[in-house]
Scaffold this motif. Sequence first.
Motif, PDB file in Angstrom:
ATOM      1  N   MET A   1      55.397  56.270 -19.244  1.00 18.42           N
ATOM      2  CA  MET A   1      56.649  57.029 -19.188  1.00 18.42           C
ATOM      3  C   MET A   1      56.390  58.522 -19.018  1.00 18.42           C
ATOM      4  N   ILE A   2      55.371  59.080 -19.708  1.00 21.36           N
ATOM      5  CA  ILE A   2      55.114  60.516 -19.589  1.00 21.36           C
ATOM      6  C   ILE A   2      54.153  60.801 -18.436  1.00 21.36           C
ATOM      7  N   ALA A   3      53.499  59.755 -17.926  1.00 20.04           N
ATOM      8  CA  ALA A   3      52.698  59.847 -16.702  1.00 20.04           C
ATOM      9  C   ALA A   3      51.636  60.927 -16.775  1.00 20.04           C
ATOM     10  N   VAL A   4      50.838  60.922 -17.846  1.00 26.54           N
ATOM     11  CA  VAL A   4      49.664  61.788 -17.948  1.00 26.54           C
ATOM     12  C   VAL A   4      48.446  60.931 -17.608  1.00 26.54           C
ATOM     13  N   PRO A   5      47.774  61.183 -16.485  1.00 27.93           N
ATOM     14  CA  PRO A   5      46.711  60.278 -16.023  1.00 27.93           C
ATOM     15  C   PRO A   5      45.620  60.037 -17.054  1.00 27.93           C
ATOM     16  N   ALA A   6      45.137  61.102 -17.712  1.00 26.58           N
ATOM     17  CA  ALA A   6      44.054  60.921 -18.677  1.00 26.58           C
ATOM     18  C   ALA A   6      44.500  60.060 -19.856  1.00 26.58           C
TER      19      ALA A   6
ATOM     20  N   GLY B   1      46.381  67.629 -23.973  1.00 25.71           N
ATOM     21  CA  GLY B   1      46.213  69.074 -23.937  1.00 25.71           C
ATOM     22  C   GLY B   1      45.946  69.584 -22.538  1.00 25.71           C
ATOM     23  N   GLY B   2      45.261  68.800 -21.753  1.00 24.78           N
ATOM     24  CA  GLY B   2      45.004  69.223 -20.390  1.00 24.78           C
ATOM     25  C   GLY B   2      46.231  69.209 -19.517  1.00 24.78           C
TER      26      GLY B   2
ATOM     27  N   THR C   1      42.591  59.620 -31.868  1.00 24.27           N
ATOM     28  CA  THR C   1      43.436  60.814 -31.864  1.00 24.27           C
ATOM     29  C   THR C   1      42.821  61.929 -31.047  1.00 24.27           C
ATOM     30  N   ASN C   2      41.510  62.127 -31.194  1.00 22.58           N
ATOM     31  CA  ASN C   2      40.899  63.260 -30.488  1.00 22.58           C
ATOM     32  C   ASN C   2      40.931  63.066 -28.973  1.00 22.58           C
ATOM     33  N   GLN C   3      40.745  61.844 -28.510  1.00 18.59           N
ATOM     34  CA  GLN C   3      40.809  61.607 -27.070  1.00 18.59           C
ATOM     35  C   GLN C   3      42.239  61.751 -26.534  1.00 18.59           C
ATOM     36  N   ILE C   4      43.217  61.282 -27.316  1.00 12.55           N
ATOM     37  CA  ILE C   4      44.618  61.454 -26.908  1.00 12.55           C
ATOM     38  C   ILE C   4      44.969  62.933 -26.857  1.00 12.55           C
ATOM     39  N   ALA C   5      44.521  63.693 -27.871  1.00 10.00           N
ATOM     40  CA  ALA C   5      44.808  65.133 -27.891  1.00 10.00           C
ATOM     41  C   ALA C   5      44.166  65.824 -26.703  1.00 10.00           C
ATOM     42  N   GLU C   6      42.941  65.440 -26.390  1.00  9.46           N
ATOM     43  CA  GLU C   6      42.255  66.060 -25.264  1.00  9.46           C
ATOM     44  C   GLU C   6      42.960  65.754 -23.942  1.00  9.46           C
ATOM     45  N   SER C   7      43.419  64.490 -23.783  1.00 14.72           N
ATOM     46  CA  SER C   7      44.082  64.117 -22.533  1.00 14.72           C
ATOM     47  C   SER C   7      45.432  64.799 -22.374  1.00 14.72           C
TER      48      SER C   7
END
Length: 818
Positions: A609-614, A668-669, A660-666
Amino acid sequence: MCLGVCCCCAALRPRYKRLVDNIFPEDPKDGLVKADMEKLTFYAVSAPEKLDRIGAYLAERLSRDVVRHRYGYVLIAMEALDQLLMACHSQSIKPFVESFLHMVAKLLESGEPKLQVLGTNSFVKFANIEEDTPSYHRRYDFFVSRFSAMCHSCYPDPEIQTEIRIAGIRGIQGVVRKTVNDELRATIWEPQHMDKIVPSLLFNMQKIEDIDSRTGPPSSPTGGEKEENPALLAENCFRELLGRATYGNMNNAVRPVFAHLDHHRLWDPNEFAVSCFKIIMYSIQAQYSHHVIQEILGHLDVRKRDSPRVRAGIIQVLLEAVAIAAKGSIGPTVLEVFNTLLKHLRISVDFELGDRRSSAGSAAFSTSSKESDERIVQNAIIQTIGFFGSNLPDYQRSEIMMFIMGKVPVLGTSQSLDTSHLGDLGTRRIQIMLLRSLLMVTSGYKATTISNALPAPFLDPLLSPSLMEDSELRQLVLEILHNLIDRHDNRAKLRGIRIIPDVSDLKIKRDKISRQDVSFMKKHGQQLYRHIYLGCKEEDNVQKNFELLFTSLALTTIELANEEVVIDLIRLAIALQDIAIINEDNLPMFNRCGVMALVAAYLNFLSQMIAVPAFCQHVSKVIETRSVEASYFLPETIFKDKCNLPKSLEKHEKDLFFLTNQIAESLGGSGYSVERLSVPYVPQVTDEDRLSRRKSIVDTVSLQVDILPGNNTEDKIDNTEEITFEALKKAIDNNGLEEQEKEKRRLVIEKFQKAPFEEIAAQCETKANLLHDRLAQILELTIRPPPSPSGTMTITAGHAHYHSVPVYEMKFPDLCVY
């Protein structure tokens, strides 16, 4: 000589008598002498003062002919009367009418069917005549009684019986037409007349073979059909009667219907009762519909001790009436309808439980039969409530939602719907019934803003059952939320919990989030998150619960999610994953795997839904790993009938979990503000927890205040330390903060499990006072300008210590209290 005397005597008779005598032929088979009838008519029109004498003489001759059974002359006399009535319209016709009605009454009193039909036909012709002036002394009591009796004719010959009944119905129709157009029209609406007219019509209407084909708005059958079919004729007469009813006499016309249905036991089965009230609702004027509904509600109260099927039949009639009235005017009866139905819902549950208790030693078949009958009543009530509510305008529907919600019994609160004598089982039944009613009312509700659909006075009591140890109650609450949140009909597309390969195929409909909705989520979003969080921790959850929880998360994303809400939902999803991994509540393995599957299905939906590739890549990678190594973490596997569950989850690799850290990193970019992702979600405390029946409330609640292990307040006050900028950077380290939060939650839970209640209460009060004092200091310092650029201040509040930081450099990020 004798003949001459007779001729002389005849010549001396009054002219009107001679004219009347001349219309009768020697042989009655020859019929009325038309030439002489024309002379009589001309004489009556020219000398209207003679009409009363003409009528009296005709009546005298007719009475004599009836007694002597000379029916041929009777027919001639009535034909003459009919022609005179049609020709004369002067004020002098009043006495003539009295003679005419006397002659009609003579015919109706006779036992000869032909004469009864003859008299009826003449009366109907008379009823169609519009008189110039009203008659203040004329009454039709005899005709009402006689025509009503003819409607119930039991003549041995079926053809003659039908003919008499048709005559009776036509006579009633004539009385109605004559009286409603008269100045004394109110007399026909008196109860003594309606109690005869209405049952007579209903008695004949029962013969209709195809009821459903004629229960709609008035039809236009052909004249031949009306004349030959008593049922059709009675129905049209009934429609005409109701169509002429006014505000003051509506109830008098409706009450005999109840008496007829009661007397003939037509509530079970109730097909005829339903057809009658459909006819009533379509025939009366729309503004009087609430009169009929009030009468049905009153009759339901009168018959509240009857068998369940009788009550169910009455409620079904109410449903049909409400379905028609909701399209027009229902007046002030909206709350009365719901209040009465809810009262009878409680009565039905009381009867059901009473039968179960009293029949403990009787046959199981009898008990189950009574219970099933009461369930029929309850379902009929719920269906009626739902249909009525769904047809109301939005502003009234909101009031009804609040009204019903106020009736739902919650432990520890006083409710207007008394269930204290029903016990836990009865209270649960009432809760389920009322929530099912509310579900029906909210179906199809489309509010412009969520704050209109879920105002605070409604949202708080609605979410109270989320703490109940009953999966069905929680399911109903979720379904009600779906009705109110889903404003674009997306729920059907989300039905079932699954990994959706491509969300775009669902063709989700959504609008830009409005400022009102954003404000609503800031105020009440935590309540919704908390409800979902606690719902996942229940041991009795089944597949449907997980499906509804998934739909709740998805609908919240579609309808209410901006960037801030998206972060909160991800925090909530990670917290749910922690429930399954840490398992502080000792959940069964099925529940733990179910929660993991729920999180996977939702994050898969959210990422697309938010379509963030990472973000999508990370979610897809975890799902792919699970499909190979731990398929029981996916909804397609765990919710199968036969699924091999793991013995433990502690040894699983991190690749199976969403990090959580990988979601935050993806995120954040892609421009998301991910600072709050590092703060674990902990549900807020509410007053509902004190009303809860959950085994361990503190396991699911954070108190928003910190309680230190020590009991000495002075030690807590002195335990301060200055924090530098480097210390603040260190404090927000992800891994360290997560470990601190887990340890902190463990200590709080242990404290509430073991410490006495008085000690906990005292510490909470002390902490609240300390927080108040510290906030006052902060406000005082921020208002006063610093003495110099190097000025510093120290703020102490529980565990959080802010070191000497220059006032003009200090920034206040979003403060999350947990």
